[in-house]
Design an enzyme around this catalytic site. Structure first.
Site, PDB file in Angstrom:
ATOM      1  N   LYS A  53       3.648  -0.105  -0.572  1.00 57.22           N
ATOM      2  CA  LYS A  53       3.395   0.130  -1.995  1.00 57.22           C
ATOM      3  C   LYS A  53       1.920   0.499  -2.200  1.00 57.22           C
ATOM      4  O   LYS A  53       1.595   1.396  -2.978  1.00 57.22           O
ATOM      5  CB  LYS A  53       3.734  -1.125  -2.806  1.00 57.22           C
ATOM      6  CG  LYS A  53       5.233  -1.385  -2.906  1.00 57.22           C
ATOM      7  CD  LYS A  53       5.546  -2.763  -3.481  1.00 57.22           C
ATOM      8  CE  LYS A  53       7.057  -3.002  -3.500  1.00 57.22           C
ATOM      9  NZ  LYS A  53       7.427  -4.367  -3.907  1.00 57.22           N
ATOM     10  N   GLN A  97       4.695 -10.185  -5.582  1.00 57.48           N
ATOM     11  CA  GLN A  97       5.773  -9.948  -4.619  1.00 57.48           C
ATOM     12  C   GLN A  97       6.679 -11.178  -4.504  1.00 57.48           C
ATOM     13  O   GLN A  97       6.198 -12.292  -4.315  1.00 57.48           O
ATOM     14  CB  GLN A  97       5.158  -9.589  -3.250  1.00 57.48           C
ATOM     15  CG  GLN A  97       6.156  -9.214  -2.182  1.00 57.48           C
ATOM     16  CD  GLN A  97       6.886  -7.907  -2.463  1.00 57.48           C
ATOM     17  OE1 GLN A  97       6.300  -6.928  -2.917  1.00 57.48           O
ATOM     18  NE2 GLN A  97       8.185  -7.888  -2.210  1.00 57.48           N
ATOM     19  N   ASP A 120       7.488  -4.407 -12.753  1.00 59.85           N
ATOM     20  CA  ASP A 120       8.756  -4.685 -12.079  1.00 59.85           C
ATOM     21  C   ASP A 120       9.910  -4.791 -13.081  1.00 59.85           C
ATOM     22  O   ASP A 120      11.074  -4.810 -12.685  1.00 59.85           O
ATOM     23  CB  ASP A 120       8.671  -5.997 -11.287  1.00 59.85           C
ATOM     24  CG  ASP A 120       8.311  -5.756  -9.830  1.00 59.85           C
ATOM     25  OD1 ASP A 120       8.689  -4.692  -9.304  1.00 59.85           O
ATOM     26  OD2 ASP A 120       7.665  -6.633  -9.222  1.00 59.85           O
TER      27      ASP A 120
END
Ligand code: NAP
Length: 285
Positions: A53, A97, A120
């Site tokens: 990412k 994460q 997200d």
């Protein structure tokens, strides 16, 4: 033999377009999107995801700020860090994460992220916006899948989409997105009785299960479009939730693993960060 839905190639095209867009935005606003990335602990798979990412961010011109915290970091410390990012005008997206260590509540952490920076799309406010089909930040994997289907002009409206898996990050949001695009949607899960009686009806079949090669050719309708979300490591090799060999002989089109949904997830994260940047820099009246 099924046509390969090439997520890698499509994601590269989108990445190039984003790179240009970010250059234009920098010219217009004098700044570029900034993403804060947090990893707690040393989960090897998470480390690889984060590395990919961050590399993708760098390529398109998104500034990424990486915070690697010790596995024993107290929840309060992580909440304080998120609070700092929430306040920081140079940060437009915040990515924590998952999974988090057991002593940290995922729900508390995800809810603490400012919804406008929740790239997200996991904050309850953004989940609500998805349910009611109003504009907001959408979860990356399902949004990437819809983008991929659209790129290949695969019709969704009126089709029967069967989603196997009902997680909050893939199955459920994808089922909603397909519904908003006027598919008739069936959601299956581990308690579904006679799973293949549903999968065999699917015009669009999505496997988001986490079980290697679980969907076999005999579970798939002739000429179906098959989307394999699974990422499983078997003998050091990446395999999906779909048994590619047997399914590809029946399906009209199929996403490979790797090179299908995975790269679309990453590029969608970049797109969400740019979307967050634009909404923060030009707030709605
Ligand atoms: P998850 O949270 O473990 O959910 C798995 C889902 O599959 C659950 O809803 C579960 O049902 C269902 N399931 C399990 N066994 C089943 C069975 N025998 N029959 C029917 N349904 C069954 O997983 P996830 O986070 O959604 O991820 C799914 C897969 O996608 C994993 O391999 C993951 O690594 C991969 N993934 C890939 C990407 C990408 O970018 N390509 C992104 C995210 C995830 P219950 O709800 O009843 O338990």
């Amino acid at each position: 033999m099924a046509k390969i839905i090439d997520g890698k190639a499509v994601s590269e095209q989108i990445r190039e377009a984003l790179k240009k867009k970010i250059e234009t935005l920098r010219g217009k606003y004098g700044s570029s999107p900034g993403l804060a990335v947090v990893l707690v602990g040393d989960n090897p798979a998470s480390q690889i995801y984060i590395q990919n990412k961050r590399k993708a961010c760098e390529y398109v011109g998104i500034r990424s700020y990486y915070h690697h915290l010790d596995i024993h970091t107290p929840q309060e410390k992580l909440l304080d860090l998120i609070h700092t990012f929430n306040q920081d005008p140079q940060i437009h997206g915040i990515l924590v994460q998952l999974p988090l260590p057991k002593h940290i509540s995922e729900e508390k952490i995800l809810t603490s992220i400012l919804p406008e920076k929740d790239i997200d799309g996991f904050h309850p406010l953004n989940v609500g916006k998805l349910v009611s089909n109003t504009p907001g930040l959408r979860p990356c994997t399902p949004a990437g899948i819809i983008e991929l289907l659209d790129y290949y002009n695969i019709p969704i409206e009126g089709r029967h989409a069967v989603v196997v898996g009902r997680s909050n990050i893939v199955g459920k949001p994808l089922a909603l997105m397909l519904l908003h695009r006027h598919a008739t949607v069936t959601i299956c899960h581990s308690r579904t009785l006679s799973l293949s009686s549903y999968t065999r009806q699917a015009d669009i079949l999505v496997a988001a299960i986490g079980k290697p090669q679980f969907i076999r050719g005999d579970m798939v309708k002739e000429n179906a479009v098959v989307v394999d979300v699974g990422i499983n490591r078997v003998d050091g090799k990446l395999v999906g939730d779909v048994d590619f060999e047997s399914v590809a002989t029946k399906a009209a089109a199929i996403t490979p693993v790797p090179g299908g949904v995975g790269p679309m997830t990453i590029v969608r994260l970049l797109e969400n960060t740019v979307q967050a940047f634009e909404s923060l820099i030009t707030p709605n009246p």
